[in-house]
Design a protein around this motif. Structure first.
Motif, PDB file in Angstrom:
ATOM      1  N   LYS A 116       0.838  -1.191   0.000  1.00  0.00           N
ATOM      2  CA  LYS A 116       0.000   0.000   0.000  1.00  0.00           C
ATOM      3  C   LYS A 116       0.876   1.245   0.000  1.00  0.00           C
ATOM      4  CE  LYS A 116      -3.564   0.240   2.738  1.00  0.00           C
ATOM      5  NZ  LYS A 116      -4.647   0.472   1.737  1.00  0.00           N
ATOM      6  N   THR A 117       0.364   2.310  -0.590  1.00  0.00           N
ATOM      7  CA  THR A 117       1.096   3.573  -0.604  1.00  0.00           C
ATOM      8  C   THR A 117       1.432   4.012   0.817  1.00  0.00           C
ATOM      9  OG1 THR A 117       0.073   4.287  -2.667  1.00  0.00           O
ATOM     10  CG2 THR A 117       0.956   6.003  -1.243  1.00  0.00           C
ATOM     11  N   LYS A 147       4.629   2.439   2.011  1.00  0.00           N
ATOM     12  CA  LYS A 147       5.829   3.063   1.451  1.00  0.00           C
ATOM     13  C   LYS A 147       6.128   4.387   2.156  1.00  0.00           C
ATOM     14  CE  LYS A 147       5.079   0.984  -3.110  1.00  0.00           C
ATOM     15  NZ  LYS A 147       4.767   1.187  -4.525  1.00  0.00           N
ATOM     16  N   ASP A 202       0.880   7.248  -5.897  1.00  0.00           N
ATOM     17  CA  ASP A 202       1.851   6.467  -5.133  1.00  0.00           C
ATOM     18  C   ASP A 202       3.212   7.160  -5.153  1.00  0.00           C
ATOM     19  OD1 ASP A 202       2.318   3.932  -3.720  1.00  0.00           O
ATOM     20  OD2 ASP A 202       3.492   3.303  -5.453  1.00  0.00           O
ATOM     21  N   ASN A 211       4.259   0.285  -8.552  1.00  0.00           N
ATOM     22  CA  ASN A 211       3.280  -0.801  -8.589  1.00  0.00           C
ATOM     23  C   ASN A 211       2.993  -1.122 -10.057  1.00  0.00           C
ATOM     24  OD1 ASN A 211       0.851  -2.354  -8.584  1.00  0.00           O
ATOM     25  ND2 ASN A 211       0.469  -1.668  -6.499  1.00  0.00           N
TER      26      ASN A 211
END
Length: 253
Positions: free
Chosen positions: A86-87, A90, A125, A110
């Motif tokens: 998931k963003t 990160k 992202d 991704n």
């Protein structure tokens, strides 16, 4: 050693020091130990490599090992190697690693989102990680060996729009599918001078590195053992290489 990663001017004649500085050695096998990290740091200090990478569980120890390095700096990887976290994950990792003062950050795109045409998700992202890493060079890993040429071009455009300083060809985890000279040319033609190009995944000899540099790459993510072998090749050539002697055949592109 603190400070951000910077690039040296491009040259026609590359010395061993120039080639070493373009390298970002790594130890990223699934059974990597602290002894592998220590050996990598010894190699990087000896030759003056630009930055180096390992698994996050060793980051604190890596930073300590690099304290007295004259040249080599520390880089992080975010969402590596899949990019499909998931963003928020990160961003969380970026915030955690900021305290270690990295010289550069690599994030994995991704690719699943890209291939499905979910470009807004890919862009957001990258933007989110960019916002979490102010003032530090950001590289976006595109895993080009899994992409068509059009997808590579789109990945480059999204990376640049998202604020990346570099686009990076791969993670090195697409087994048996290396970065090719064709990939490098497609990327270089797409990005122009809007971003820099790092190659990773499949650079295991000096000839490949030099041809990719000639096409526009400026950094190379290389396994530590391959980095040592390439520098030994430079020694065998007398310690420097004239790029005018490097010929790229059209069939390689």
């Amino acid at each position: 050693m603190k400070g951000i990663l910077t690039e040296r001017p491009r040259k026609e004649i590359l010395t061993k020091d120039d080639i070493a500085y373009m390298m970002d050695p790594s130890v990223l096998k699934l059974d990597t130990t602290i002894h592998d990290v220590e050996h990598m740091v010894d190699v990087c200090k000896k030759y003056g490599c630009g930055t180096c990478f390992c698994w996050p569980c060793y980051y604190e120890e890596l930073v300590e090992l690099l304290e007295d390095a004259e040249v080599t700096k520390f880089g992080t990887s975010l969402g590596f190697p899949t990019g499909q976290e998931k963003t928020e994950t990160k961003v969380f990792l970026a915030n955690q690693f900021n305290a270690l003062e990295p010289a550069t950050n690599d994030m994995s795109m991704n690719v699943g989102w890209l291939k499905a045409g979910r470009y807004d998700l890919v862009l957001n992202d990258i933007k989110a990680v960019r916002e979490a890493t102010p003032g530090v060079p950001l590289k976006v890993i595109m895993e080009v060996m899994l992409l068509t040429d059009d997808e590579i071009r789109k990945a480059c455009e999204l990376s640049i729009e998202g604020g990346a300083d570099y686009v990076k060809t791969g993670s090195g985890f697409s087994v048996g599918q290396p970065t090719t000279l064709h990939h490098v040319k497609v990327i270089a033609d797409t990005i122009g001078d809007r971003a820099k190009l790092k190659v990773a995944g499949g650079v295991r000899d000096l000839d490949t590195l030099l041809k990719m540099y000639k096409l526009g790459a400026c950094r190379f993510g290389i396994g530590c053992a391959s980095a040592e072998a390439i520098l030994a090749e430079v020694d065998a050539m007398g310690g420097s290489v004239d790029l005018n002697s490097i010929v790229i055949d059209e069939s390689e592109l």
